[in-house]
Scaffold this active site. Structure first.
Site, PDB file in Angstrom:
ATOM      1  N   PRO A  11       0.793  -1.229   0.000  1.00 15.96           N
ATOM      2  CA  PRO A  11       0.000   0.000   0.000  1.00 15.96           C
ATOM      3  C   PRO A  11       0.827   1.283   0.000  1.00 15.96           C
ATOM      4  O   PRO A  11       1.851   1.383   0.686  1.00 15.96           O
ATOM      5  CB  PRO A  11      -0.837  -0.102   1.272  1.00 15.96           C
ATOM      6  CG  PRO A  11      -0.228  -1.181   2.086  1.00 15.96           C
ATOM      7  CD  PRO A  11       0.482  -2.096   1.132  1.00 15.96           C
ATOM      8  N   ASN A  12       0.328   2.225  -0.772  1.00 13.36           N
ATOM      9  CA  ASN A  12       0.842   3.599  -0.898  1.00 13.36           C
ATOM     10  C   ASN A  12       2.105   3.707  -1.749  1.00 13.36           C
ATOM     11  O   ASN A  12       2.527   4.815  -2.063  1.00 13.36           O
ATOM     12  CB  ASN A  12       1.079   4.244   0.489  1.00 13.36           C
ATOM     13  CG  ASN A  12      -0.207   4.340   1.277  1.00 13.36           C
ATOM     14  OD1 ASN A  12      -1.191   4.879   0.775  1.00 13.36           O
ATOM     15  ND2 ASN A  12      -0.237   3.776   2.464  1.00 13.36           N
ATOM     16  N   ARG A  19       5.424  11.976  -3.206  1.00 19.76           N
ATOM     17  CA  ARG A  19       5.307  12.498  -1.836  1.00 19.76           C
ATOM     18  C   ARG A  19       6.491  11.994  -1.014  1.00 19.76           C
ATOM     19  O   ARG A  19       7.074  10.964  -1.340  1.00 19.76           O
ATOM     20  CB  ARG A  19       4.025  11.962  -1.158  1.00 19.76           C
ATOM     21  CG  ARG A  19       2.729  12.412  -1.762  1.00 19.76           C
ATOM     22  CD  ARG A  19       2.251  13.711  -1.120  1.00 19.76           C
ATOM     23  NE  ARG A  19       0.909  14.084  -1.585  1.00 19.76           N
ATOM     24  CZ  ARG A  19       0.638  14.619  -2.780  1.00 19.76           C
ATOM     25  NH1 ARG A  19       1.610  14.833  -3.638  1.00 19.76           N
ATOM     26  NH2 ARG A  19      -0.596  14.927  -3.119  1.00 19.76           N
ATOM     27  N   TYR A  24      11.587   8.561   0.761  1.00 12.54           N
ATOM     28  CA  TYR A  24      11.492   7.521  -0.270  1.00 12.54           C
ATOM     29  C   TYR A  24      12.153   7.884  -1.602  1.00 12.54           C
ATOM     30  O   TYR A  24      12.164   7.063  -2.520  1.00 12.54           O
ATOM     31  CB  TYR A  24      10.016   7.150  -0.488  1.00 12.54           C
ATOM     32  CG  TYR A  24       9.359   6.625   0.774  1.00 12.54           C
ATOM     33  CD1 TYR A  24       9.797   5.437   1.356  1.00 12.54           C
ATOM     34  CD2 TYR A  24       8.339   7.328   1.402  1.00 12.54           C
ATOM     35  CE1 TYR A  24       9.232   4.963   2.514  1.00 12.54           C
ATOM     36  CE2 TYR A  24       7.751   6.852   2.575  1.00 12.54           C
ATOM     37  CZ  TYR A  24       8.207   5.677   3.128  1.00 12.54           C
ATOM     38  OH  TYR A  24       7.651   5.197   4.282  1.00 12.54           O
ATOM     39  N   ASN A  74       8.132  -5.726  -1.345  1.00 14.58           N
ATOM     40  CA  ASN A  74       8.097  -4.630  -0.375  1.00 14.58           C
ATOM     41  C   ASN A  74       6.642  -4.555   0.092  1.00 14.58           C
ATOM     42  O   ASN A  74       5.795  -3.948  -0.572  1.00 14.58           O
ATOM     43  CB  ASN A  74       8.533  -3.308  -1.015  1.00 14.58           C
ATOM     44  CG  ASN A  74       8.539  -2.183   0.021  1.00 14.58           C
ATOM     45  OD1 ASN A  74       8.010  -2.334   1.126  1.00 14.58           O
ATOM     46  ND2 ASN A  74       9.131  -1.053  -0.330  1.00 14.58           N
ATOM     47  N   ALA A  77       3.377  -1.095   4.654  1.00 10.85           N
ATOM     48  CA  ALA A  77       2.892  -1.175   6.048  1.00 10.85           C
ATOM     49  C   ALA A  77       2.440  -2.580   6.439  1.00 10.85           C
ATOM     50  O   ALA A  77       2.465  -2.936   7.632  1.00 10.85           O
ATOM     51  CB  ALA A  77       1.761  -0.174   6.253  1.00 10.85           C
ATOM     52  N   GLU A  98      12.838  -9.635   0.940  1.00  5.94           N
ATOM     53  CA  GLU A  98      12.049  -8.508   1.467  1.00  5.94           C
ATOM     54  C   GLU A  98      12.864  -7.231   1.279  1.00  5.94           C
ATOM     55  O   GLU A  98      14.044  -7.189   1.653  1.00  5.94           O
ATOM     56  CB  GLU A  98      11.796  -8.768   2.959  1.00  5.94           C
ATOM     57  CG  GLU A  98      11.074  -7.649   3.678  1.00  5.94           C
ATOM     58  CD  GLU A  98      10.903  -7.975   5.180  1.00  5.94           C
ATOM     59  OE1 GLU A  98      11.135  -9.145   5.602  1.00  5.94           O
ATOM     60  OE2 GLU A  98      10.547  -7.047   5.928  1.00  5.94           O
ATOM     61  N   HIS A 100      12.956  -2.926   1.713  1.00  4.75           N
ATOM     62  CA  HIS A 100      12.424  -1.647   2.194  1.00  4.75           C
ATOM     63  C   HIS A 100      13.300  -0.532   1.672  1.00  4.75           C
ATOM     64  O   HIS A 100      14.533  -0.601   1.784  1.00  4.75           O
ATOM     65  CB  HIS A 100      12.372  -1.611   3.728  1.00  4.75           C
ATOM     66  CG  HIS A 100      11.475  -2.678   4.258  1.00  4.75           C
ATOM     67  ND1 HIS A 100      10.114  -2.607   4.146  1.00  4.75           N
ATOM     68  CD2 HIS A 100      11.750  -3.870   4.824  1.00  4.75           C
ATOM     69  CE1 HIS A 100       9.580  -3.704   4.640  1.00  4.75           C
ATOM     70  NE2 HIS A 100      10.553  -4.494   5.055  1.00  4.75           N
ATOM     71  N   ARG A 107      13.787   4.106  12.124  1.00  2.00           N
ATOM     72  CA  ARG A 107      12.501   4.815  12.197  1.00  2.00           C
ATOM     73  C   ARG A 107      11.719   4.382  13.446  1.00  2.00           C
ATOM     74  O   ARG A 107      12.294   3.829  14.377  1.00  2.00           O
ATOM     75  CB  ARG A 107      11.724   4.574  10.881  1.00  2.00           C
ATOM     76  CG  ARG A 107      12.501   5.095   9.669  1.00  2.00           C
ATOM     77  CD  ARG A 107      11.741   4.899   8.368  1.00  2.00           C
ATOM     78  NE  ARG A 107      10.526   5.710   8.329  1.00  2.00           N
ATOM     79  CZ  ARG A 107       9.595   5.591   7.369  1.00  2.00           C
ATOM     80  NH1 ARG A 107       9.759   4.706   6.394  1.00  2.00           N
ATOM     81  NH2 ARG A 107       8.524   6.354   7.402  1.00  2.00           N
TER      82      ARG A 107
HETATM   83  O1  CA2 Z   1      10.773   1.735   3.485  1.00  2.00           O
HETATM   84  C1  CA2 Z   1       9.904   1.073   2.920  1.00  2.00           C
HETATM   85  O2  CA2 Z   1      10.015   0.653   1.772  1.00  2.00           O
HETATM   86  C2  CA2 Z   1       8.584   0.788   3.635  1.00  2.00           C
HETATM   87  O3  CA2 Z   1       8.186  -0.543   3.316  1.00  2.00           O
HETATM   88  C3  CA2 Z   1       7.585   1.792   3.097  1.00  2.00           C
HETATM   89  C4  CA2 Z   1       6.227   1.746   3.793  1.00  2.00           C
HETATM   90  C5  CA2 Z   1       6.379   1.774   5.296  1.00  2.00           C
HETATM   91  O4  CA2 Z   1       5.113   1.597   5.910  1.00  2.00           O
HETATM   92  C6  CA2 Z   1       7.346   0.707   5.797  1.00  2.00           C
HETATM   93  O5  CA2 Z   1       7.470   0.832   7.190  1.00  2.00           O
HETATM   94  C7  CA2 Z   1       8.701   0.882   5.148  1.00  2.00           C
HETATM   95  C8  CA2 Z   1       5.364   2.924   3.355  1.00  2.00           C
HETATM   96  C9  CA2 Z   1       5.171   3.017   1.881  1.00  2.00           C
HETATM   97  C10 CA2 Z   1       4.581   4.342   1.581  1.00  2.00           C
HETATM   98  O6  CA2 Z   1       5.081   4.773   0.344  1.00  2.00           O
HETATM   99  C11 CA2 Z   1       5.003   6.086   0.042  1.00  2.00           C
HETATM  100  C12 CA2 Z   1       5.784   6.506  -0.979  1.00  2.00           C
HETATM  101  C13 CA2 Z   1       5.765   7.829  -1.341  1.00  2.00           C
HETATM  102  C14 CA2 Z   1       4.903   8.711  -0.687  1.00  2.00           C
HETATM  103  C15 CA2 Z   1       4.100   8.268   0.330  1.00  2.00           C
HETATM  104  C16 CA2 Z   1       4.135   6.937   0.697  1.00  2.00           C
END
Ligand code: CA2
Length: 144
Positions: A11-12, A19, A24, A74, A77, A98, A100, A107
């Protein structure tokens, strides 16, 4: 044997590059796809997928049992919450990596635990989107 590597995103991650670039980066998932394809050894290919829905990710993991030689995931969340994704990965026989983008260990405490790590053969965190390519290279050297 199929030489397709599933590169699954939770997700996201569709917002990648739009963003929170300080966490990221500026690259999009389209760039991740291009870079992963370029990282493939001869004969290997990738199928990159993203979903905001847990069940859809689980369905793709089931599909991978017959259609993929390895999974790079990946789970975003869902990493920290999803026993269901762990269970699905446990039913997949090939290597699982996996990834990230951020260093989850630097974090919030809730990001330090991963259900998926109980199944993963390797975990990459904090290499930015290069982590995906590193995982694809590892799959190719393991299975090539
Ligand atoms: O660091 C990572 O790749 C995460 O898997 C990213 C997740 C986070 O919940 C994990 O703890 C670590 C969040 C992905 C959200 O992706 C976005 C990308 C750009 C803008 C907003 C959100």
């Amino acid at each position: 044997m199929t030489k397709t590597i599933y590169v699954l995103n939770g997700p996201n991650l569709n917002l990648l590059g739009q963003r929170q670039p300080e966490i990221y980066g500026h690259a999009t998932l389209a760039t991740v796809e291009e870079n992963c394809r370029a990282a493939c050894a001869d004969g290997f290919d990738i199928r990159l997928l993203q979903s905001n829905h847990e069940g859809e990710i689980i369905d793709w993991i089931h599909e991978a049992r017959h259609a993929a030689c390895a999974i790079v995931i990946n789970p975003a969340a869902y990493t920290h919450t999803s026993v269901a994704i762990l269970d699905a990965l446990n039913a997949f026989e090939g290597p699982v990596f996996e990834v990230h983008i951020s260093n989850v260990h630097k974090r919030e405490a809730f990001r330090h635990h991963s259900y998926v790590s109980l199944r993963a053969d390797g975990v990459i965190a904090g290499l930015g989107i290069e982590g995906y390519e590193a995982a694809v290279r590892r799959v190719c050297s393991l299975l090539g």
